[in-house]
Design an enzyme around this catalytic site. Sequence first.
Site, PDB file in Angstrom:
ATOM      1  N   ASP A  34      22.406  30.801  28.964  1.00  0.00           N
ATOM      2  CA  ASP A  34      23.396  29.974  28.249  1.00  0.00           C
ATOM      3  C   ASP A  34      24.174  30.776  27.208  1.00  0.00           C
ATOM      4  O   ASP A  34      24.992  30.226  26.478  1.00  0.00           O
ATOM      5  CB  ASP A  34      22.710  28.772  27.581  1.00  0.00           C
ATOM      6  CG  ASP A  34      21.694  29.195  26.535  1.00  0.00           C
ATOM      7  OD1 ASP A  34      21.494  30.420  26.348  1.00  0.00           O
ATOM      8  OD2 ASP A  34      21.104  28.315  25.884  1.00  0.00           O
ATOM      9  N   HIS A 127      39.454  50.383   9.906  1.00  0.00           N
ATOM     10  CA  HIS A 127      40.912  50.339  10.099  1.00  0.00           C
ATOM     11  C   HIS A 127      41.680  50.275   8.783  1.00  0.00           C
ATOM     12  O   HIS A 127      42.686  50.958   8.604  1.00  0.00           O
ATOM     13  CB  HIS A 127      41.283  49.150  10.987  1.00  0.00           C
ATOM     14  CG  HIS A 127      42.766  49.042  11.171  1.00  0.00           C
ATOM     15  ND1 HIS A 127      43.496  49.987  11.866  1.00  0.00           N
ATOM     16  CD2 HIS A 127      43.668  48.142  10.707  1.00  0.00           C
ATOM     17  CE1 HIS A 127      44.772  49.659  11.840  1.00  0.00           C
ATOM     18  NE2 HIS A 127      44.893  48.550  11.140  1.00  0.00           N
ATOM     19  N   LYS A 189      55.935  52.067  13.721  1.00  0.00           N
ATOM     20  CA  LYS A 189      55.594  51.069  14.751  1.00  0.00           C
ATOM     21  C   LYS A 189      55.708  49.669  14.158  1.00  0.00           C
ATOM     22  O   LYS A 189      55.328  49.455  13.008  1.00  0.00           O
ATOM     23  CB  LYS A 189      54.160  51.318  15.218  1.00  0.00           C
ATOM     24  CG  LYS A 189      53.641  50.326  16.236  1.00  0.00           C
ATOM     25  CD  LYS A 189      52.202  50.612  16.604  1.00  0.00           C
ATOM     26  CE  LYS A 189      51.231  49.781  15.797  1.00  0.00           C
ATOM     27  NZ  LYS A 189      49.830  49.988  16.159  1.00  0.00           N
ATOM     28  N   SER A 220      43.075  50.169  21.958  1.00  0.00           N
ATOM     29  CA  SER A 220      42.608  48.897  22.503  1.00  0.00           C
ATOM     30  C   SER A 220      43.245  48.716  23.884  1.00  0.00           C
ATOM     31  O   SER A 220      42.693  49.142  24.894  1.00  0.00           O
ATOM     32  CB  SER A 220      42.958  47.758  21.533  1.00  0.00           C
ATOM     33  OG  SER A 220      42.544  46.537  22.069  1.00  0.00           O
TER      34      SER A 220
HETATM   35  C1  R5P Z   1      46.651  49.328  14.725  1.00  0.00           C
HETATM   36  O1  R5P Z   1      47.375  49.519  13.740  1.00  0.00           O
HETATM   37  C2  R5P Z   1      45.685  50.349  15.199  1.00  0.00           C
HETATM   38  O2  R5P Z   1      45.676  51.475  14.382  1.00  0.00           O
HETATM   39  C3  R5P Z   1      45.934  50.767  16.637  1.00  0.00           C
HETATM   40  O3  R5P Z   1      47.174  51.450  16.694  1.00  0.00           O
HETATM   41  C4  R5P Z   1      45.966  49.585  17.557  1.00  0.00           C
HETATM   42  O4  R5P Z   1      44.867  48.757  17.334  1.00  0.00           O
HETATM   43  C5  R5P Z   1      45.981  50.021  19.000  1.00  0.00           C
HETATM   44  O5  R5P Z   1      46.055  48.893  19.797  1.00  0.00           O
HETATM   45  P1  R5P Z   1      46.626  48.967  21.270  1.00  0.00           P
HETATM   46  O6  R5P Z   1      45.896  50.081  21.957  1.00  0.00           O
HETATM   47  O7  R5P Z   1      46.335  47.632  21.853  1.00  0.00           O
HETATM   48  O8  R5P Z   1      48.083  49.221  21.169  1.00  0.00           O
END
Ligand code: R5P
Length: 292
Positions: A34, A127, A189, A220
Amino acid sequence: MIIVPGPASESLGIKVAASMNAETVHVISKVFPDGESYIRLTGKVQGEDVAVIQTAAPHQNTCLFQLLQIADLLDDLGAKTVIAVMPYFAYARQSKRSLDGEAVSVRTIIKLIETVGVDEFVSVNVHNLEVLEAFSIPAESLSAVPVLASYLKDHGLKGVFSLAPDDGAAWMAADASKILGGGHGWLEKKRDPVTGEVAVKKPDLEIAGKDLVVIDDIISTGETTAKAVEVAREQGARHVYAACVHPLMVGDALSRIRRSGAEMIIGTDSVESDVSTVTVAPLVAGALMRRI
Ligand code: R5P
């Protein structure tokens, strides 16, 4: 000090214990049909300083809950001090309210960690370092950038340009270039807070003909790194590589970055993945030994 490798950082935990010449006490864990999580400790911890090593990579919520279960159990079984080592600190990106009504989720995690009796907290490249100020127990973020840069240098990448895909990672590129030489820079960015889509501004980096490594704390979905690799190639970079501390590598992140033109992708074992080539074990062991 006793090291307890958590289910999400079993091999890292064993390496940390070996680096310190410390005893390990293992946990038996399972997830019931579960979805409930079960934890059992296989050794004694009463009166001991104990460090549990458990990252919080996908599936973060299960990993986090297991960390809380283990820390609470160690406290319950009479450990003298409980140090929680969470190499990847999930939710640290949710550290402020960008849109009305949003949860500042990292604060919830910190409250939970403190509630279960953790005495000290250690992580790697959190982070947003401001997050550590929300702890009322000692909390530290180690940097794996020198370890990554040294690995690249040892593998023939001395003299590459270090590029951060955003200003948040600019200091990482600067630190890496202290070891790699070759200069450093960063891109601007912007991530849409609703759609999550990433747009990158393209300053003139003067990288034509140079080799370059894109360096970030987290990969990610791979979108950020892939976009930075594309910009570098558009501006004439010769060989482009990608490095990160925490390779979450969600979905097709790896092939996405490869498609963008990166020739080598590396990360650390803060998160176990196909690109976790560099270990943070000596870094974590060093931090724990300073506490003995
Ligand atoms: C965000 O500011 C982090 O430093 C990474 O740049 C971010 O988490 C990367 O995420 P993704 O690979 O999804 O673009």
